[in-house]
Design a protein around this motif. Structure first.
Motif, PDB file in Angstrom:
ATOM      1  N   LYS A  64      54.354 -15.828  44.259  1.00 17.37           N
ATOM      2  CA  LYS A  64      53.421 -15.924  43.431  1.00 17.37           C
ATOM      3  C   LYS A  64      52.355 -14.910  43.902  1.00 17.37           C
ATOM      4  N   GLN A  65      51.697 -14.235  43.092  1.00 19.16           N
ATOM      5  CA  GLN A  65      50.671 -13.245  43.279  1.00 19.16           C
ATOM      6  C   GLN A  65      49.593 -14.219  43.498  1.00 19.16           C
ATOM      7  N   ASP A  66      48.502 -13.986  44.531  1.00 21.39           N
ATOM      8  CA  ASP A  66      47.643 -14.525  44.948  1.00 21.39           C
ATOM      9  C   ASP A  66      46.382 -13.520  44.718  1.00 21.39           C
ATOM     10  N   GLU A  67      45.126 -14.238  44.697  1.00 24.46           N
ATOM     11  CA  GLU A  67      44.029 -13.254  44.499  1.00 24.46           C
ATOM     12  C   GLU A  67      43.671 -12.118  45.390  1.00 24.46           C
ATOM     13  N   ALA A  68      43.995 -12.270  46.568  1.00 26.40           N
ATOM     14  CA  ALA A  68      43.827 -11.393  47.510  1.00 26.40           C
ATOM     15  C   ALA A  68      44.827  -9.914  46.995  1.00 26.40           C
ATOM     16  N   PHE A  69      46.282 -10.389  46.798  1.00 32.68           N
ATOM     17  CA  PHE A  69      46.976  -9.373  46.202  1.00 32.68           C
ATOM     18  C   PHE A  69      46.425  -8.726  45.011  1.00 32.68           C
ATOM     19  N   MET A  70      46.030  -9.443  43.981  1.00 34.13           N
ATOM     20  CA  MET A  70      45.604  -8.868  42.743  1.00 34.13           C
ATOM     21  C   MET A  70      44.310  -8.012  42.950  1.00 34.13           C
ATOM     22  N   SER A  71      43.391  -8.295  43.754  1.00 35.01           N
ATOM     23  CA  SER A  71      42.167  -7.736  43.885  1.00 35.01           C
ATOM     24  C   SER A  71      42.154  -6.398  44.702  1.00 35.01           C
ATOM     25  N   MET A  72      43.504  -6.420  45.445  1.00 34.26           N
ATOM     26  CA  MET A  72      43.458  -5.128  46.166  1.00 34.26           C
ATOM     27  C   MET A  72      44.544  -4.220  45.424  1.00 34.26           C
ATOM     28  N   ASP A  73      45.241  -4.723  44.432  1.00 33.25           N
ATOM     29  CA  ASP A  73      45.920  -3.806  43.464  1.00 33.25           C
ATOM     30  C   ASP A  73      45.084  -3.029  42.355  1.00 33.25           C
ATOM     31  N   THR A  74      44.391  -1.891  43.013  1.00 36.33           N
ATOM     32  CA  THR A  74      43.338  -1.394  42.185  1.00 36.33           C
ATOM     33  C   THR A  74      43.897  -0.532  40.887  1.00 36.33           C
ATOM     34  N   ASN A  75      45.093  -0.164  40.965  1.00 42.40           N
ATOM     35  CA  ASN A  75      45.716   0.705  39.851  1.00 42.40           C
ATOM     36  C   ASN A  75      46.579  -0.583  38.944  1.00 42.40           C
ATOM     37  N   ASP A  76      46.517  -1.838  39.172  1.00 41.58           N
ATOM     38  CA  ASP A  76      47.342  -2.818  38.424  1.00 41.58           C
ATOM     39  C   ASP A  76      49.005  -2.365  38.250  1.00 41.58           C
ATOM     40  N   ASP A  77      49.586  -1.776  39.162  1.00 40.32           N
ATOM     41  CA  ASP A  77      50.995  -1.541  38.945  1.00 40.32           C
ATOM     42  C   ASP A  77      51.828  -2.713  39.556  1.00 40.32           C
ATOM     43  N   GLY A  78      51.099  -3.821  40.188  1.00 41.42           N
ATOM     44  CA  GLY A  78      52.112  -4.694  40.744  1.00 41.42           C
ATOM     45  C   GLY A  78      52.404  -4.782  42.229  1.00 41.42           C
ATOM     46  N   GLU A  79      52.137  -3.406  42.873  1.00 33.74           N
ATOM     47  CA  GLU A  79      52.404  -3.339  43.989  1.00 33.74           C
ATOM     48  C   GLU A  79      51.181  -2.631  44.557  1.00 33.74           C
ATOM     49  N   LEU A  80      51.178  -2.814  46.450  1.00 34.46           N
ATOM     50  CA  LEU A  80      50.170  -2.075  46.990  1.00 34.46           C
ATOM     51  C   LEU A  80      50.611  -0.941  47.788  1.00 34.46           C
ATOM     52  N   GLN A  81      49.784   0.057  47.471  1.00 35.05           N
ATOM     53  CA  GLN A  81      50.189   1.261  48.234  1.00 35.05           C
ATOM     54  C   GLN A  81      49.545   1.368  49.442  1.00 35.05           C
ATOM     55  N   LEU A  82      49.846   2.261  50.466  1.00 32.57           N
ATOM     56  CA  LEU A  82      49.091   2.367  51.631  1.00 32.57           C
ATOM     57  C   LEU A  82      47.589   2.366  51.320  1.00 32.57           C
ATOM     58  N   GLN A  83      47.209   3.351  50.474  1.00 32.00           N
ATOM     59  CA  GLN A  83      45.783   3.562  50.497  1.00 32.00           C
ATOM     60  C   GLN A  83      45.026   2.399  49.834  1.00 32.00           C
ATOM     61  N   GLU A  84      45.934   1.452  49.481  1.00 31.06           N
ATOM     62  CA  GLU A  84      45.356   0.086  48.733  1.00 31.06           C
ATOM     63  C   GLU A  84      44.801  -0.717  49.919  1.00 31.06           C
ATOM     64  N   VAL A  85      45.534  -0.578  51.044  1.00 27.59           N
ATOM     65  CA  VAL A  85      45.619  -1.615  51.981  1.00 27.59           C
ATOM     66  C   VAL A  85      45.038  -1.162  53.409  1.00 27.59           C
ATOM     67  N   THR A  86      44.912   0.231  53.288  1.00 32.95           N
ATOM     68  CA  THR A  86      44.173   0.786  54.560  1.00 32.95           C
ATOM     69  C   THR A  86      42.883   0.239  54.951  1.00 32.95           C
ATOM     70  N   GLY A  87      41.794  -0.056  54.179  1.00 31.85           N
ATOM     71  CA  GLY A  87      40.551  -0.743  54.496  1.00 31.85           C
ATOM     72  C   GLY A  87      41.177  -2.159  55.168  1.00 31.85           C
ATOM     73  N   LEU A  88      41.809  -2.876  54.512  1.00 26.93           N
ATOM     74  CA  LEU A  88      42.333  -4.206  55.446  1.00 26.93           C
ATOM     75  C   LEU A  88      42.983  -3.825  56.860  1.00 26.93           C
ATOM     76  N   LEU A  89      43.670  -2.900  56.958  1.00 22.26           N
ATOM     77  CA  LEU A  89      44.225  -2.540  57.988  1.00 22.26           C
ATOM     78  C   LEU A  89      43.202  -2.084  59.172  1.00 22.26           C
ATOM     79  N   ALA A  90      42.345  -1.340  58.665  1.00 23.68           N
ATOM     80  CA  ALA A  90      41.172  -0.681  59.628  1.00 23.68           C
ATOM     81  C   ALA A  90      40.233  -1.869  59.985  1.00 23.68           C
ATOM     82  N   GLY A  91      40.257  -2.892  59.125  1.00 21.91           N
ATOM     83  CA  GLY A  91      39.432  -3.861  59.656  1.00 21.91           C
ATOM     84  C   GLY A  91      39.950  -4.949  60.343  1.00 21.91           C
ATOM     85  N   MET A  92      41.220  -4.869  60.779  1.00 19.77           N
ATOM     86  CA  MET A  92      41.975  -5.586  61.775  1.00 19.77           C
ATOM     87  C   MET A  92      42.191  -4.920  63.111  1.00 19.77           C
ATOM     88  N   GLY A  93      41.699  -3.964  63.290  1.00 19.16           N
ATOM     89  CA  GLY A  93      41.664  -3.299  64.672  1.00 19.16           C
ATOM     90  C   GLY A  93      41.330  -1.957  64.637  1.00 19.16           C
TER      91      GLY A  93
END
Length: 141
Positions: A41-70
């Motif tokens: 099931k696609q959740d709110e976090a996934f959908m909000s990060m999928d900025t180009n609405d293609d149904g997948e998250l590319q590296l540039q879409e998760v870089t901010g999250l990873l940077a915030g983790m360390g």
């Protein structure tokens, strides 16, 4: 992971992804195809990060999250991302992303939202002053 509610839908003006009982989604064929492809099931976090609405998250879409983790190098983030891209599509579908969050050890202070899916669990987060803290979780099979 079904999300932060017992039923209905979650998303910001997009098609709802959560259901209870025998409800039929509005654009049922589109929803079924997406869930069959991703396996989750696609959740709110996934959908909000999928900025180009293609149904997948590319590296540039998760870089901010990873940077915030360390404090990670660009190469480390790229390796972590590629390790989770099971179908080698250069993007993470909803299932790959939820499993990645579990393996990456995602936490509330990095996600900055009231809930997110990690593996098979819904992680609930509460804001305590300026900080986000984990305040519960529910495992879904």
């Amino acid at each position: 992971c079904w999300g932060g509610h017992s039923g209905g839908w979650a998303g910001h003006g997009r098609v709802g992804w959560m259901q209870t009982g025998a409800e039929v989604p509005s654009p049922s064929e589109e929803l079924a195809a997406s869930e069959a492809t991703s396996g989750a099931k696609q959740d709110e976090a996934f959908m909000s990060m999928d900025t180009n609405d293609d149904g997948e998250l590319q590296l540039q879409e998760v870089t901010g999250l990873l940077a915030g983790m360390g404090n990670m190098s660009t190469e480390t983030m790229q390796e972590m991302f590629q390790d989770e891209d099971a179908d080698v599509s250069s993007g993470l579908n909803a299932l790959e992303f939820q499993e990645a969050l579990d393996r990456w050890g995602a936490h509330c202070s990095a996600m900055r939202r009231s809930w997110f899916c990690s593996g098979g669990s819904m992680i609930r987060c509460c804001r305590r002053g300026l900080f986000w803290k984990r305040c519960g979780s529910t495992w879904h099979h």
